[in-house]
Design a protein around this motif. Structure first.
Motif, short mmCIF file in Angstrom:
data_model
loop_
_atom_site.label_atom_id
_atom_site.label_comp_id
_atom_site.label_asym_id
_atom_site.label_seq_id
_atom_site.Cartn_x
_atom_site.Cartn_y
_atom_site.Cartn_z
N GLN A 51 -12.44 117.08 -60.27
CA GLN A 51 -12.74 117.70 -61.57
C GLN A 51 -12.35 116.76 -62.72
OE1 GLN A 51 -14.33 120.68 -61.74
NE2 GLN A 51 -14.57 120.36 -63.94
N ASP A 52 -11.20 116.10 -62.58
CA ASP A 52 -10.78 115.15 -63.60
C ASP A 52 -11.83 114.05 -63.81
OD1 ASP A 52 -8.41 116.51 -63.95
OD2 ASP A 52 -7.24 115.15 -62.69
N GLY B 114 -5.86 111.55 -59.47
CA GLY B 114 -6.52 112.71 -60.03
C GLY B 114 -7.48 113.36 -59.06
N ASN C 263 -14.97 115.15 -65.72
CA ASN C 263 -14.78 115.38 -67.15
C ASN C 263 -14.68 114.07 -67.94
OD1 ASN C 263 -14.82 118.17 -66.82
ND2 ASN C 263 -12.61 118.26 -66.47
#
Length: 187
Positions: free
Chosen positions: A32-33, A29, A36
């Motif tokens: 940003q993943d 990933g 979050n």
């Protein structure tokens, strides 16, 4: 590979091994993943990635034992210790060989933990808006902090353990500087 005296046949086998060991996907990933995710989910993801890395490292070691002659494999281990530096003192096999006590392991862990919080702010050498001079200054300061941490960790060892540590690393090898854009391994 020169320092190991690897034959062309062995080099081909090593290249094949490295291709087989590359992780599928781009590391699980993007940034940003991770941002979050909850702290618990992020920790779980890091644990999974660490476990996968450990499994790949074990597979690489087992394969290297089959490809390399015993003396070559021994030298590979020495080079690995030189490259990792004092961070290798956290590895179970190194802890066992040196006979580190629980007190020593605790002291080393405290030194490492304190160094994580002592890295300075503002991005330093990695700040895109920094001038070349600011980057060089930040890099020098980071190197000085790293050298102090390394010295503090080595000071935890007894003289006999220091001698064993030096012997475990074998003949000094001068590694080439890291390529631009790649993160160096080790300390």
């Amino acid at each position: 590979l020169k320092d190991l005296g690897v034959s062309d046949e062995q080099k081909g086998l090593i290249d094949d091994m490295l291709k087989d060991l590359r992780p599928a996907g781009a590391g699980g990933g993007n940034r940003q993943d991770f941002q979050n995710l909850s702290d618990e989910e992020r920790q779980k993801r890091f644990d999974e990635i660490r476990k996968q890395g450990e499994e790949r490292a074990k597979k690489a070691e087992d394969t290297a034992k089959l490809i390399l002659e015993p003396k070559q494999f021994e030298r590979l281990g020495q080079l690995r210790l030189q490259r990792e530096g004092v961070t290798a003192l956290a590895r179970a096999d190194v802890v066992e060989k040196l006979g580190l006590t629980q007190e020593q392991k605790d002291k080393i862990a405290k030194i490492r933990e304190a160094s994580r919080g002592d890295r300075g702010g503002g991005g330093g050498a990695f700040n895109r808006d920094a001038s070349q001079e600011e980057r060089q200054k930040a890099a020098t300061e980071a190197r000085e902090r790293r050298d102090k941490v390394n010295a503090d960790i080595l000071a935890v060892l007894t003289s006999e353990q220091k001698t064993s540590w030096e012997q475990m690393q074998g003949k000094k090898f001068d590694f080439p500087p890291p390529q631009q854009g790649r993160r160096p391994g080790g300390n």
